[in-house]
Scaffold this motif. Structure first.
Motif, PDB file in Angstrom:
ATOM      1  N   PHE A  20       0.809  -1.217   0.000  1.00 64.19           N
ATOM      2  CA  PHE A  20       0.000   0.000   0.000  1.00 64.19           C
ATOM      3  C   PHE A  20       0.843   1.268   0.000  1.00 64.19           C
ATOM      4  O   PHE A  20       0.327   2.357   0.209  1.00 64.19           O
ATOM      5  CB  PHE A  20      -0.932  -0.007   1.221  1.00 64.19           C
ATOM      6  CG  PHE A  20      -2.041  -1.034   1.112  1.00 64.19           C
ATOM      7  CD1 PHE A  20      -3.171  -0.770   0.362  1.00 64.19           C
ATOM      8  CD2 PHE A  20      -1.916  -2.266   1.745  1.00 64.19           C
ATOM      9  CE1 PHE A  20      -4.187  -1.720   0.266  1.00 64.19           C
ATOM     10  CE2 PHE A  20      -2.925  -3.211   1.648  1.00 64.19           C
ATOM     11  CZ  PHE A  20      -4.056  -2.949   0.913  1.00 64.19           C
ATOM     12  N   ARG A  21       2.176   1.167  -0.221  1.00 60.86           N
ATOM     13  CA  ARG A  21       3.011   2.375  -0.292  1.00 60.86           C
ATOM     14  C   ARG A  21       2.654   3.153  -1.551  1.00 60.86           C
ATOM     15  O   ARG A  21       2.635   2.597  -2.651  1.00 60.86           O
ATOM     16  CB  ARG A  21       4.483   1.993  -0.303  1.00 60.86           C
ATOM     17  CG  ARG A  21       5.412   3.205  -0.352  1.00 60.86           C
ATOM     18  CD  ARG A  21       6.862   2.818  -0.303  1.00 60.86           C
ATOM     19  NE  ARG A  21       7.249   2.003  -1.459  1.00 60.86           N
ATOM     20  CZ  ARG A  21       8.459   1.518  -1.639  1.00 60.86           C
ATOM     21  NH1 ARG A  21       9.411   1.741  -0.732  1.00 60.86           N
ATOM     22  NH2 ARG A  21       8.740   0.793  -2.702  1.00 60.86           N
ATOM     23  N   PRO A  22       2.398   4.464  -1.447  1.00 64.13           N
ATOM     24  CA  PRO A  22       2.022   5.240  -2.634  1.00 64.13           C
ATOM     25  C   PRO A  22       3.195   5.378  -3.584  1.00 64.13           C
ATOM     26  O   PRO A  22       4.354   5.317  -3.196  1.00 64.13           O
ATOM     27  CB  PRO A  22       1.618   6.605  -2.048  1.00 64.13           C
ATOM     28  CG  PRO A  22       2.360   6.693  -0.755  1.00 64.13           C
ATOM     29  CD  PRO A  22       2.433   5.290  -0.238  1.00 64.13           C
ATOM     30  N   SER A  23       2.894   5.592  -4.860  1.00 65.59           N
ATOM     31  CA  SER A  23       3.935   5.802  -5.854  1.00 65.59           C
ATOM     32  C   SER A  23       4.579   7.174  -5.632  1.00 65.59           C
ATOM     33  O   SER A  23       4.100   7.996  -4.850  1.00 65.59           O
ATOM     34  CB  SER A  23       3.342   5.717  -7.256  1.00 65.59           C
ATOM     35  OG  SER A  23       2.429   6.789  -7.460  1.00 65.59           O
ATOM     36  N   ILE A  24       5.675   7.410  -6.339  1.00 70.63           N
ATOM     37  CA  ILE A  24       6.387   8.691  -6.200  1.00 70.63           C
ATOM     38  C   ILE A  24       5.477   9.846  -6.611  1.00 70.63           C
ATOM     39  O   ILE A  24       5.353  10.851  -5.904  1.00 70.63           O
ATOM     40  CB  ILE A  24       7.662   8.678  -7.062  1.00 70.63           C
ATOM     41  CG1 ILE A  24       8.605   7.587  -6.575  1.00 70.63           C
ATOM     42  CG2 ILE A  24       8.354  10.043  -7.041  1.00 70.63           C
ATOM     43  CD1 ILE A  24       9.809   7.373  -7.467  1.00 70.63           C
ATOM     44  N   GLY A  25       4.841   9.716  -7.771  1.00 70.14           N
ATOM     45  CA  GLY A  25       3.977  10.794  -8.244  1.00 70.14           C
ATOM     46  C   GLY A  25       2.785  11.020  -7.329  1.00 70.14           C
ATOM     47  O   GLY A  25       2.415  12.174  -7.061  1.00 70.14           O
ATOM     48  N   ARG A  26       2.205   9.911  -6.812  1.00 72.76           N
ATOM     49  CA  ARG A  26       1.054  10.037  -5.921  1.00 72.76           C
ATOM     50  C   ARG A  26       1.460  10.724  -4.608  1.00 72.76           C
ATOM     51  O   ARG A  26       0.727  11.574  -4.083  1.00 72.76           O
ATOM     52  CB  ARG A  26       0.487   8.642  -5.627  1.00 72.76           C
ATOM     53  CG  ARG A  26      -0.736   8.632  -4.715  1.00 72.76           C
ATOM     54  CD  ARG A  26      -1.901   9.395  -5.321  1.00 72.76           C
ATOM     55  NE  ARG A  26      -3.093   9.323  -4.481  1.00 72.76           N
ATOM     56  CZ  ARG A  26      -4.180  10.033  -4.659  1.00 72.76           C
ATOM     57  NH1 ARG A  26      -4.227  10.904  -5.677  1.00 72.76           N
ATOM     58  NH2 ARG A  26      -5.231   9.902  -3.861  1.00 72.76           N
ATOM     59  N   ALA A  27       2.673  10.368  -4.091  1.00 73.52           N
ATOM     60  CA  ALA A  27       3.144  10.983  -2.848  1.00 73.52           C
ATOM     61  C   ALA A  27       3.361  12.483  -3.027  1.00 73.52           C
ATOM     62  O   ALA A  27       2.999  13.293  -2.163  1.00 73.52           O
ATOM     63  CB  ALA A  27       4.435  10.311  -2.396  1.00 73.52           C
ATOM     64  N   LEU A  28       3.922  12.873  -4.160  1.00 74.01           N
ATOM     65  CA  LEU A  28       4.145  14.300  -4.424  1.00 74.01           C
ATOM     66  C   LEU A  28       2.817  15.037  -4.584  1.00 74.01           C
ATOM     67  O   LEU A  28       2.650  16.164  -4.115  1.00 74.01           O
ATOM     68  CB  LEU A  28       4.995  14.474  -5.678  1.00 74.01           C
ATOM     69  CG  LEU A  28       6.463  14.069  -5.559  1.00 74.01           C
ATOM     70  CD1 LEU A  28       7.139  14.096  -6.922  1.00 74.01           C
ATOM     71  CD2 LEU A  28       7.194  14.987  -4.592  1.00 74.01           C
ATOM     72  N   GLN A  29       1.864  14.403  -5.259  1.00 80.54           N
ATOM     73  CA  GLN A  29       0.566  15.043  -5.469  1.00 80.54           C
ATOM     74  C   GLN A  29      -0.181  15.227  -4.144  1.00 80.54           C
ATOM     75  O   GLN A  29      -0.751  16.296  -3.879  1.00 80.54           O
ATOM     76  CB  GLN A  29      -0.271  14.184  -6.433  1.00 80.54           C
ATOM     77  CG  GLN A  29      -1.616  14.820  -6.797  1.00 80.54           C
ATOM     78  CD  GLN A  29      -2.453  13.907  -7.676  1.00 80.54           C
ATOM     79  OE1 GLN A  29      -2.645  12.733  -7.350  1.00 80.54           O
ATOM     80  NE2 GLN A  29      -2.926  14.435  -8.793  1.00 80.54           N
TER      81      GLN A  29
END
Length: 280
Positions: A20-29
């Motif tokens: 369930f770790r968010p992706s890089i782009g999702r974390a930045l968003q």
């Protein structure tokens, strides 16, 4: 085995968190939204184009122009939204590939050794030599001419024209360097021999990632150029450049300033050869 627990309850916790770790782009968003910032706000603060910000938040790193620039954009965007960039960079390296090979030391030293070859005439040394010649000539005349030589030495020291004809000859020598002193110009800053291609890259308006290669494809420089810093590259035939933020860069090619209006945040691939500057 604990009583009342099923085998599913005994699975390691890290497997679930990894899933369930968010992706890089999702974390930045998510961090940007939590900070109350729009994509336009982030683009203005970081000088990263809006299209690239959207692409990174969608986990599309192709518009960045390579791994080096992708890492730079991730670090810049993370800081803008108050997020620690190190975990995101570690996640990027794990998902997209490892760090690039370090730049060989020898090409860097070769690029630095180019600088002394482009220095202009040493007018200070020429003026000192002329003054020494004047003093030596006056001393010789004083030794040979007695009182008349002493009078001529006094006149030279006071800045007047000597009465005798012999001491008058040093006057043009001392004034010659002042008459030939060149006026500073853009071309003088990047003066280069005509039998080679010389490129000077200056981070005049901000920092930018730079990659420079010679005509054999050998890397001359690959790294971040901070604001106010400059690098000079020289080759017998061709210099290939990649500018991570072309809008922050000022170029001098073969002694001429490049007037192209590069956009802030634009990634530019350029090639320059001997003769008149030409964009490849």
């Amino acid at each position: 085995m604990s009583i009342g627990n099923s085998p599913e309850d005994e699975r390691p916790f890290e497997d679930v968190s990894e899933e369930f770790r968010p992706s890089i782009g999702r974390a930045l968003q998510q961090a940007r939204i939590a900070a109350g910032l729009t994509v336009d706000d982030v683009s203005s603060a970081t000088r990263v184009r809006i299209a690239i910000v959207h692409a990174i938040e969608a986990d599309n790193f192709a518009p960045c122009g390579g791994d080096v620039y992708a890492r730079g954009h991730i670090r810049t965007l993370a800081k803008a939204v108050h997020l620690d960039p190190d975990p995101l960079l570690a996640q990027y390296e794990a998902e997209e590939g490892g760090r690039p090979a370090p730049t060989p030391a020898a090409p860097l030293f070769e690029a630095e050794r180019i600088r002394p070859e482009r220095r202009g005439p040493n007018w200070t040394a020429a003026m000192v030599a002329a003054i020494v010649a004047v003093i030596g000539f006056v001393g010789f005349t004083a030794f040979r001419g007695g009182d008349s030589g002493s009078s001529a030495k006094t006149q030279v020291a006071e800045g007047t024209t000597p009465t005798s004809s012999k001491p008058a000859s040093p006057t043009p020598k001392s004034s010659k360097p002042a008459e030939q002193k060149p006026q500073p110009s853009d071309s003088a800053i990047a003066a280069a021999p005509q039998d080679k291609v010389t490129v000077q890259v200056s981070a005049a308006n901000g920092r930018s990632w730079i990659n420079a290669k010679d005509h054999n494809g050998r890397t001359l420089f690959d790294g971040l150029l901070k604001k106010g810093e400059s690098k000079t590259f020289q080759d017998s035939a061709k210099i290939n450049l990649i500018l991570g933020d072309a809008g922050a860069i000022q170029l001098y090619v073969n002694g001429k300033k490049i007037e192209d209006q590069f956009q802030p945040g634009a990634v530019e691939r350029l090639t320059y050869t001997k003769g008149d500057p030409q964009v490849g």
